[in-house]
Design a protein around this motif. Sequence first.
Motif, short mmCIF file in Angstrom:
data_model
loop_
_atom_site.label_atom_id
_atom_site.label_comp_id
_atom_site.label_asym_id
_atom_site.label_seq_id
_atom_site.Cartn_x
_atom_site.Cartn_y
_atom_site.Cartn_z
N THR A 87 -0.25 2.78 20.62
CA THR A 87 0.02 1.63 19.74
C THR A 87 -0.86 1.71 18.49
OG1 THR A 87 0.59 0.28 21.65
CG2 THR A 87 0.03 -0.88 19.61
N GLU A 88 -2.16 1.99 18.69
CA GLU A 88 -3.07 2.10 17.54
C GLU A 88 -2.66 3.26 16.63
OE1 GLU A 88 -7.12 2.28 18.91
OE2 GLU A 88 -6.99 0.32 19.88
N ALA A 89 -2.26 4.39 17.23
CA ALA A 89 -1.83 5.54 16.43
C ALA A 89 -0.58 5.18 15.62
CB ALA A 89 -1.56 6.74 17.33
N ASP A 90 0.36 4.47 16.24
CA ASP A 90 1.57 4.05 15.52
C ASP A 90 1.22 3.12 14.36
OD1 ASP A 90 3.13 5.56 17.23
OD2 ASP A 90 3.75 3.84 18.48
N GLU A 91 0.30 2.18 14.61
CA GLU A 91 -0.11 1.25 13.55
C GLU A 91 -0.80 2.01 12.41
OE1 GLU A 91 -2.48 -1.84 15.29
OE2 GLU A 91 -0.85 -2.53 16.58
N LEU A 92 -1.69 2.93 12.77
CA LEU A 92 -2.38 3.72 11.74
C LEU A 92 -1.39 4.57 10.95
CD1 LEU A 92 -5.62 4.89 13.58
CD2 LEU A 92 -5.48 3.39 11.60
N ARG A 93 -0.43 5.16 11.65
CA ARG A 93 0.58 5.97 10.97
C ARG A 93 1.38 5.10 10.00
NH1 ARG A 93 2.82 7.83 15.23
NH2 ARG A 93 1.43 9.59 15.43
N GLU A 98 2.45 3.49 4.45
CA GLU A 98 2.54 2.45 3.41
C GLU A 98 1.56 2.75 2.28
OE1 GLU A 98 1.87 -1.20 5.52
OE2 GLU A 98 3.88 -1.20 6.41
N TYR A 99 0.34 3.18 2.60
CA TYR A 99 -0.67 3.49 1.59
C TYR A 99 -0.20 4.65 0.72
CZ TYR A 99 -5.02 5.14 -0.48
OH TYR A 99 -5.98 5.55 -1.36
N VAL A 100 0.27 5.73 1.37
CA VAL A 100 0.72 6.90 0.63
C VAL A 100 1.93 6.53 -0.24
CG1 VAL A 100 1.78 9.20 0.88
CG2 VAL A 100 -0.22 8.58 2.25
N ASP A 101 2.86 5.74 0.30
CA ASP A 101 4.04 5.33 -0.48
C ASP A 101 3.60 4.51 -1.70
OD1 ASP A 101 6.96 5.10 -0.79
OD2 ASP A 101 6.55 2.96 -0.46
N SER A 102 2.63 3.63 -1.51
CA SER A 102 2.12 2.83 -2.62
C SER A 102 1.51 3.72 -3.70
CB SER A 102 1.08 1.83 -2.10
OG SER A 102 0.38 1.24 -3.16
N LYS A 103 0.70 4.68 -3.28
CA LYS A 103 0.07 5.58 -4.25
C LYS A 103 1.12 6.44 -4.95
CE LYS A 103 -4.09 4.32 -3.82
NZ LYS A 103 -4.76 3.67 -4.92
N LEU A 104 2.13 6.91 -4.21
CA LEU A 104 3.19 7.70 -4.82
C LEU A 104 4.00 6.86 -5.81
CD1 LEU A 104 4.46 9.85 -1.81
CD2 LEU A 104 3.23 10.66 -3.83
N ALA A 105 4.24 5.59 -5.47
CA ALA A 105 4.97 4.70 -6.38
C ALA A 105 4.18 4.51 -7.67
CB ALA A 105 5.24 3.36 -5.71
N ASN A 106 2.87 4.30 -7.56
CA ASN A 106 2.02 4.17 -8.75
C ASN A 106 2.03 5.46 -9.57
OD1 ASN A 106 1.28 1.54 -8.20
ND2 ASN A 106 -0.57 2.13 -7.10
N PHE A 107 1.96 6.59 -8.87
CA PHE A 107 1.97 7.88 -9.55
C PHE A 107 3.32 8.09 -10.26
CE2 PHE A 107 2.31 12.65 -9.28
CZ PHE A 107 1.34 12.91 -10.24
N GLU A 108 4.41 7.65 -9.61
CA GLU A 108 5.74 7.77 -10.20
C GLU A 108 5.82 6.95 -11.49
OE1 GLU A 108 10.35 7.44 -8.66
OE2 GLU A 108 8.86 6.07 -7.81
N ILE A 109 5.28 5.73 -11.45
CA ILE A 109 5.28 4.87 -12.64
C ILE A 109 4.48 5.53 -13.76
CG2 ILE A 109 4.44 2.67 -13.56
CD1 ILE A 109 5.16 1.46 -10.78
N THR A 110 3.31 6.07 -13.39
CA THR A 110 2.47 6.74 -14.39
C THR A 110 3.19 7.96 -14.97
OG1 THR A 110 0.48 6.03 -13.22
CG2 THR A 110 0.22 7.85 -14.74
N LEU A 111 3.84 8.73 -14.11
CA LEU A 111 4.61 9.89 -14.60
C LEU A 111 5.75 9.46 -15.51
CD1 LEU A 111 4.84 12.27 -11.50
CD2 LEU A 111 3.60 12.65 -13.63
N ASP A 112 6.45 8.39 -15.14
CA ASP A 112 7.55 7.89 -15.98
C ASP A 112 7.02 7.51 -17.36
OD1 ASP A 112 9.49 8.29 -14.05
OD2 ASP A 112 9.48 6.20 -13.35
#
Length: 150
Positions: A87-93, A98-112
């Motif tokens: 359960t803890e591993a699933d939550e951490l995953r 979510e963290y990586v997606d957020s960072k990629l979204a910010n990076f995508e905006i910066t690239l745009d």
Amino acid sequence: MPMSASAVVNRAELLALIDELGGGLAAAFSDSDRVIADRESVVDDGRREARQLLEQARNERETIISDTEVYRVAKREADRLLIQAQTEADELRKETDEYVDSKLANFEITLDKTIEAVRRGRERLAGRTDMHDITDDEVSKIQLPDHLEG
């Protein structure tokens, strides 16, 4: 006595035989008493050994039951810990995704924004180059708005 139903017995021999028989009976009774006493001792020893065997069996049964119960408790605890870890591993995953997606979204905006800035810069460069190609006659023909003339 011949020709009669009576028999003549030597008294001394008969008494000696009776004494011998009495001594033999006494010895036989003594032996039987000893056998009976031995039998009681053997029976007591057998009972004592039976009690010891029963006690050992009970102790062994308790040990087996205890070991089995310890195993069951340990197995339940291990299963609980495994489920908790999964359960803890699933939550951490999920949090990591979510963290990586957020960072990629910010990076995508910066690239745009960067791509848009590069595009505008290239357009300006292209506009300057076009202005260099214009001759002085062509510049004089360009009509400026009234508020820019002057």
